[in-house]
Design a protein around this motif. Structure first.
Motif, PDB file in Angstrom:
ATOM      1  N   ARG A  92       0.940  -1.531   6.282  1.00  0.00           N
ATOM      2  CA  ARG A  92       1.272  -2.580   5.318  1.00  0.00           C
ATOM      3  C   ARG A  92       1.311  -2.045   3.896  1.00  0.00           C
ATOM      4  NH1 ARG A  92      -2.713  -7.471   6.560  1.00  0.00           N
ATOM      5  NH2 ARG A  92      -4.243  -5.766   6.537  1.00  0.00           N
ATOM      6  N   GLY A  93       0.674  -0.891   3.690  1.00  0.00           N
ATOM      7  CA  GLY A  93       0.691  -0.276   2.366  1.00  0.00           C
ATOM      8  C   GLY A  93      -0.486  -0.711   1.516  1.00  0.00           C
ATOM      9  N   SER A  94      -1.257   0.254   1.029  1.00  0.00           N
ATOM     10  CA  SER A  94      -2.357  -0.073   0.124  1.00  0.00           C
ATOM     11  C   SER A  94      -1.873  -0.157  -1.318  1.00  0.00           C
ATOM     12  CB  SER A  94      -3.467   0.977   0.236  1.00  0.00           C
ATOM     13  OG  SER A  94      -2.979   2.261  -0.116  1.00  0.00           O
ATOM     14  N   PHE A  95      -0.676   0.364  -1.587  1.00  0.00           N
ATOM     15  CA  PHE A  95      -0.032   0.206  -2.886  1.00  0.00           C
ATOM     16  C   PHE A  95       1.035  -0.883  -2.760  1.00  0.00           C
ATOM     17  CE2 PHE A  95      -1.806   4.411  -2.984  1.00  0.00           C
ATOM     18  CZ  PHE A  95      -2.189   4.620  -4.291  1.00  0.00           C
ATOM     19  N   THR A  96       1.252  -1.614  -3.826  1.00  0.00           N
ATOM     20  CA  THR A  96       2.148  -2.775  -3.727  1.00  0.00           C
ATOM     21  C   THR A  96       3.430  -2.635  -4.541  1.00  0.00           C
ATOM     22  OG1 THR A  96       0.960  -3.863  -5.559  1.00  0.00           O
ATOM     23  CG2 THR A  96       0.203  -4.324  -3.311  1.00  0.00           C
ATOM     24  N   GLU A  97       3.680  -1.448  -5.138  1.00  0.00           N
ATOM     25  CA  GLU A  97       4.850  -1.290  -6.005  1.00  0.00           C
ATOM     26  C   GLU A  97       6.169  -1.521  -5.272  1.00  0.00           C
ATOM     27  OE1 GLU A  97       2.367   0.867  -5.793  1.00  0.00           O
ATOM     28  OE2 GLU A  97       1.460   0.885  -7.788  1.00  0.00           O
ATOM     29  N   SER A  98       6.190  -1.251  -3.971  1.00  0.00           N
ATOM     30  CA  SER A  98       7.445  -1.374  -3.227  1.00  0.00           C
ATOM     31  C   SER A  98       7.867  -2.826  -3.019  1.00  0.00           C
ATOM     32  CB  SER A  98       7.326  -0.683  -1.871  1.00  0.00           C
ATOM     33  OG  SER A  98       6.335  -1.294  -1.073  1.00  0.00           O
ATOM     34  N   PHE A  99       6.940  -3.765  -3.099  1.00  0.00           N
ATOM     35  CA  PHE A  99       7.283  -5.175  -2.828  1.00  0.00           C
ATOM     36  C   PHE A  99       8.218  -5.750  -3.895  1.00  0.00           C
ATOM     37  CE2 PHE A  99       3.759  -4.307  -0.113  1.00  0.00           C
ATOM     38  CZ  PHE A  99       3.922  -5.122   0.984  1.00  0.00           C
ATOM     39  N   PRO A 100       7.858  -5.730  -5.172  1.00  0.00           N
ATOM     40  CA  PRO A 100       8.815  -6.216  -6.171  1.00  0.00           C
ATOM     41  C   PRO A 100      10.048  -5.329  -6.280  1.00  0.00           C
ATOM     42  CG  PRO A 100       6.885  -5.254  -7.249  1.00  0.00           C
ATOM     43  CD  PRO A 100       6.564  -5.369  -5.795  1.00  0.00           C
ATOM     44  N   LEU A 101       9.889  -4.030  -6.024  1.00  0.00           N
ATOM     45  CA  LEU A 101      11.019  -3.109  -6.118  1.00  0.00           C
ATOM     46  C   LEU A 101      12.132  -3.492  -5.152  1.00  0.00           C
ATOM     47  CD1 LEU A 101      12.117  -0.440  -7.345  1.00  0.00           C
ATOM     48  CD2 LEU A 101      10.952   0.769  -5.487  1.00  0.00           C
ATOM     49  N   PHE A 102      11.750  -3.941  -3.950  1.00  0.00           N
ATOM     50  CA  PHE A 102      12.744  -4.293  -2.941  1.00  0.00           C
ATOM     51  C   PHE A 102      12.882  -5.798  -2.743  1.00  0.00           C
ATOM     52  CE2 PHE A 102      11.279   0.032  -1.650  1.00  0.00           C
ATOM     53  CZ  PHE A 102      12.457   0.687  -1.962  1.00  0.00           C
ATOM     54  N   GLY A 103      12.315  -6.571  -3.663  1.00  0.00           N
ATOM     55  CA  GLY A 103      12.570  -8.012  -3.669  1.00  0.00           C
ATOM     56  C   GLY A 103      11.710  -8.841  -2.744  1.00  0.00           C
TER      57      GLY A 103
ATOM     58  N   VAL B 215       3.510  12.886   5.480  1.00  0.00           N
ATOM     59  CA  VAL B 215       3.931  12.743   4.082  1.00  0.00           C
ATOM     60  C   VAL B 215       3.961  11.264   3.735  1.00  0.00           C
ATOM     61  CG1 VAL B 215       5.761  13.199   2.399  1.00  0.00           C
ATOM     62  CG2 VAL B 215       5.303  14.859   4.216  1.00  0.00           C
ATOM     63  N   GLY B 216       3.308  10.911   2.626  1.00  0.00           N
ATOM     64  CA  GLY B 216       3.194   9.509   2.239  1.00  0.00           C
ATOM     65  C   GLY B 216       4.422   8.971   1.520  1.00  0.00           C
ATOM     66  N   GLU B 217       4.473   7.654   1.419  1.00  0.00           N
ATOM     67  CA  GLU B 217       5.537   6.948   0.689  1.00  0.00           C
ATOM     68  C   GLU B 217       4.919   6.200  -0.487  1.00  0.00           C
ATOM     69  OE1 GLU B 217       8.187   2.880   1.022  1.00  0.00           O
ATOM     70  OE2 GLU B 217       7.423   3.767   2.869  1.00  0.00           O
ATOM     71  N   HIS B 218       5.360   6.538  -1.704  1.00  0.00           N
ATOM     72  CA  HIS B 218       4.900   5.836  -2.898  1.00  0.00           C
ATOM     73  C   HIS B 218       6.068   5.673  -3.869  1.00  0.00           C
ATOM     74  CE1 HIS B 218       1.142   7.547  -1.246  1.00  0.00           C
ATOM     75  NE2 HIS B 218       0.629   6.417  -1.656  1.00  0.00           N
ATOM     76  N   HIS B 219       5.938   4.690  -4.726  1.00  0.00           N
ATOM     77  CA  HIS B 219       6.999   4.392  -5.683  1.00  0.00           C
ATOM     78  C   HIS B 219       6.387   4.270  -7.075  1.00  0.00           C
ATOM     79  CE1 HIS B 219       9.734   3.451  -2.267  1.00  0.00           C
ATOM     80  NE2 HIS B 219       8.607   3.036  -1.706  1.00  0.00           N
ATOM     81  N   ARG B 220       5.774   5.383  -7.532  1.00  0.00           N
ATOM     82  CA  ARG B 220       5.068   5.390  -8.806  1.00  0.00           C
ATOM     83  C   ARG B 220       5.083   6.806  -9.372  1.00  0.00           C
ATOM     84  NH1 ARG B 220      -0.409   3.039  -8.239  1.00  0.00           N
ATOM     85  NH2 ARG B 220      -1.170   4.663  -9.642  1.00  0.00           N
ATOM     86  N   PRO B 221       4.832   6.968 -10.666  1.00  0.00           N
ATOM     87  CA  PRO B 221       5.069   8.273 -11.302  1.00  0.00           C
ATOM     88  C   PRO B 221       4.092   9.379 -10.921  1.00  0.00           C
ATOM     89  CG  PRO B 221       4.109   6.705 -12.875  1.00  0.00           C
ATOM     90  CD  PRO B 221       4.495   5.922 -11.655  1.00  0.00           C
ATOM     91  N   ASP B 222       2.906   9.035 -10.413  1.00  0.00           N
ATOM     92  CA  ASP B 222       1.936  10.078 -10.093  1.00  0.00           C
ATOM     93  C   ASP B 222       2.133  10.671  -8.704  1.00  0.00           C
ATOM     94  OD1 ASP B 222       1.286   7.483  -9.413  1.00  0.00           O
ATOM     95  OD2 ASP B 222      -0.874   7.762  -9.549  1.00  0.00           O
ATOM     96  N   TYR B 223       3.124  10.170  -7.962  1.00  0.00           N
ATOM     97  CA  TYR B 223       3.450  10.729  -6.650  1.00  0.00           C
ATOM     98  C   TYR B 223       4.932  11.082  -6.617  1.00  0.00           C
ATOM     99  CZ  TYR B 223      -1.071   8.856  -5.163  1.00  0.00           C
ATOM    100  OH  TYR B 223      -2.410   8.584  -5.056  1.00  0.00           O
ATOM    101  N   SER B 224       5.267  12.125  -5.881  1.00  0.00           N
ATOM    102  CA  SER B 224       6.635  12.645  -5.928  1.00  0.00           C
ATOM    103  C   SER B 224       7.547  12.118  -4.822  1.00  0.00           C
ATOM    104  CB  SER B 224       6.607  14.181  -5.851  1.00  0.00           C
ATOM    105  OG  SER B 224       6.042  14.617  -4.612  1.00  0.00           O
ATOM    106  N   VAL B 225       6.971  11.550  -3.766  1.00  0.00           N
ATOM    107  CA  VAL B 225       7.773  11.234  -2.576  1.00  0.00           C
ATOM    108  C   VAL B 225       7.926   9.718  -2.400  1.00  0.00           C
ATOM    109  CG1 VAL B 225       7.989  11.492  -0.085  1.00  0.00           C
ATOM    110  CG2 VAL B 225       6.989  13.340  -1.441  1.00  0.00           C
ATOM    111  N   SER B 226       9.153   9.248  -2.479  1.00  0.00           N
ATOM    112  CA  SER B 226       9.436   7.854  -2.159  1.00  0.00           C
ATOM    113  C   SER B 226      10.223   7.733  -0.856  1.00  0.00           C
ATOM    114  CB  SER B 226      10.235   7.194  -3.290  1.00  0.00           C
ATOM    115  OG  SER B 226      11.459   7.872  -3.505  1.00  0.00           O
ATOM    116  N   SER B 227      10.765   8.860  -0.380  1.00  0.00           N
ATOM    117  CA  SER B 227      11.542   8.887   0.860  1.00  0.00           C
ATOM    118  C   SER B 227      10.989   9.977   1.774  1.00  0.00           C
ATOM    119  CB  SER B 227      13.021   9.157   0.545  1.00  0.00           C
ATOM    120  OG  SER B 227      13.783   9.252   1.724  1.00  0.00           O
ATOM    121  N   PRO B 228       9.869   9.704   2.439  1.00  0.00           N
ATOM    122  CA  PRO B 228       9.224  10.762   3.230  1.00  0.00           C
ATOM    123  C   PRO B 228      10.080  11.312   4.358  1.00  0.00           C
ATOM    124  CG  PRO B 228       8.177   8.617   3.626  1.00  0.00           C
ATOM    125  CD  PRO B 228       9.083   8.455   2.456  1.00  0.00           C
ATOM    126  N   GLU B 229      10.932  10.473   4.952  1.00  0.00           N
ATOM    127  CA  GLU B 229      11.762  10.963   6.056  1.00  0.00           C
ATOM    128  C   GLU B 229      12.693  12.085   5.602  1.00  0.00           C
ATOM    129  OE1 GLU B 229      11.592   7.892   4.960  1.00  0.00           O
ATOM    130  OE2 GLU B 229      11.467   6.402   6.570  1.00  0.00           O
TER     131      GLU B 229
END
Length: 351
Positions: free
Chosen positions: A117-128, A52-66
């Motif tokens: 490392r993540g191919s999406f970068t939304e999590s970087f600014p989200l977590f500072g 299960v992937g981790e994403h932080h954007r509206p087109d994906y439902s899972v930000s906490s795969p664990e």
């Protein structure tokens, strides 16, 4: 030579929002519950892994795969529970280890960490975090994770988090170590780094022919041998869709995979996917689309070519319906996987 008896087959979802039969979209909450049900189905059909992937954007439902994997653990018995991937660069290695050790306890040893490392970068600014530190973040955090993986007190200092002095991390796993993969996008540096740390490797092949990744597989084995580290069978994941007929599979996949890639491409400067490009990927590239026989032949060729130990099919790209997603899992597990093993055992692989 591929050891068919030890081959593993998995499915992975990036958490795409699921569609209703009328074309409207389910909520993120409904999509998450559907993924849990799909994990239950995959386990019943005997698949080896669900990621299960981790994403932080509206087109994906899972930000906490664990959390989702923990729910899947509660309704399954054997299937391994992986992320696809955990974006270690924007996370805290201590918390990553604690969460997965907890998942490992709940699932009786079935947790599997896939770090990237993540191919999406939304999590970087989200977590500072600053994207200019992209490489340094991953290198430092991987080094700390590797220390934590020993499950012994850790003394450590770095640039991006507080230092640790003789610090224990809990809970401990029953086996003494979490199974860990490094997700590789296709750079020699990433391959060598994984070998240096002694981790398993899963290569994301999301475009182009599998043949071009053969040098990376060879490099991993050569680097591991030179560094005196363990050599593991390499894993691969790629997108795909399976239906009863070739025509149906192609129609559904083109609509959904194109929509998915085009949506992502808006932020990355990609040109919209053409039908010619899609057809090329389906025939000889990284999209495993078709009826069970077509997909089995293509997967068997990739496994044989790269001498793989595991193949994961990324399913649900775009906004597929519940029926399309569940039937694809059924066909993959009951038709494609047995046929792939049969082809490899008979050495009748289409070159």
């Amino acid at each position: 030579m591929v050891d068919v008896d030890k081959l593993e087959f998995g499915i992975e979802t990036f958490g795409d929002i699921v569609a209703n039969e009328d074309g409207s979209l389910k909520t993120a909450a409904e999509s998450i519950r559907q993924i849990v049900h799909e994990g239950e189905i995959a386990d019943q059909y005997g698949l080896d892994v669900i990621g299960v992937g981790e994403h932080h954007r509206p087109d994906y439902s899972v930000s906490s795969p664990e959390t989702v994997l923990a729910a899947i653990a509660s309704v399954t018995k054997k299937i391994k529970l992986a992320t696809a991937v955990t974006v270690l660069s924007s996370d805290d290695p201590v918390r990553v280890y604690e969460r997965f050790a907890t998942l490992d306890a709940l699932s009786r040893g079935r947790a599997q960490v896939m770090l990237g490392r993540g191919s999406f970068t939304e999590s970087f600014p989200l977590f500072g975090y600053d994207l200019t530190d992209y490489d340094d973040l991953f290198n430092e955090k991987l080094a700390l994770y590797d220390e934590l993986r020993t499950e012994k007190p850790v003394t450590w200092s770095g640039k991006f988090r507080a230092s640790l002095k003789d610090q224990d991390v809990y809970p401990k796993t029953e086996s003494g170590q979490l199974e860990t993969y490094i997700g590789i996008g296709g750079s020699p540096e990433s391959i060598i780094r994984a070998a240096r740390f002694g981790y398993k490797v899963i290569i994301a092949i999301i475009g182009g022919q599998a043949d071009r990744f053969k040098p990376y597989v060879d490099l991993y084995h050569a680097a591991a041998e030179k560094l005196g580290m363990p050599e593991y069978p390499v894993a691969v994941h790629s997108h795909g869709f399976i239906a009863d007929s070739q025509e149906e599979a192609v129609d559904v996949a083109f609509k959904n995979i194109k929509a998915n890639f085009d949506r992502i491409g808006l932020t990355r400067g990609w040109a919209p996917m053409s039908r010619e490009q899609f057809d090329s990927e389906t025939e000889v590239g990284s999209f495993y689309v078709g009826d069970p026989e077509k997909v089995a032949q293509r997967i068997a060729r990739t496994i044989d070519l790269l001498d793989l130990g595991r193949f994961d099919l990324v399913y649900g790209a775009g906004n597929q319906t519940v029926a399309q997603r569940e039937h694809m899992i059924e066909l993959y597990a009951t038709k494609v996987v047995p046929r792939v093993k049969e082809i490899l055992s008979s050495k009748a692989v289409t070159k």
